[in-house]
Design a protein around this motif. Sequence first.
Motif: not given
Length: 225
Positions: A46-51, A70-86
């Motif tokens: 998966c990927e996530i940006d620094r912000e 929190s990272l695990d939860k986000l990665m089950t939701y999307t493989s490309k984590i961005r601020m909107c997902d956070v």
Amino acid sequence: IGKLESEKKNKIVALLKESSVINVIDKLTKDDLINMGMRYVGLKNCEIDRESIEEIYLRVKGDYQTFFNSLDKLMTYTSKIRMCDVELLVIKPLEDNVFGIIELLFKNDVAKAMNLYKDLNKNGQDAIKLLPIFASQLRFMYLVSTLIASNKQDYEIAKELNCNPYRVKFARKSVASISPNTILEIMSDLYELERHVKFDLDDASMQMELFIVNFRNKYLRRKAL
């Protein structure tokens, strides 16, 4: 941190050592934890940006377990984590949400402040629990406002109040259209609200909603004193 490896007498630790490896690490800095998180996400394809990962760190207040959960939860939701997902999946600390209500009120955005308050209410945060945090945030804004009136620069205010300069910067914007005396009046009115709830058994949630709804007319539509 180091204690498990050196422990000799504890039977539970002895059993743990039979089936696990204990790594001793120093206390992680912010950059250490964020870099570990970036590598962890990469290993999961998966990927996530620094912000986004820095925002997660702030929201979990640097707690190791909550950070990776929190990272695990986000990665089950999307493989490309961005601020909107956070924003959608990682809850802000209570203090930040309460500060958000005050900031929105000072910016004359009553509707958003009311929606944020109702969200907190739905999540079990009633008015009585929120009032001490309101008081703390308002006291900070009052101090910033008085120091600004004394022609202090942001770095001077941050040093005097022992806080991050960015916090002063945002507070400066919030208090630009409101006087220190008015902030004191708001604090006094919230004290009266709390007193009536505790001693006269007023409905706390209703009183808080009335406070938010009347904020514009009572505190903003006036000349600075």
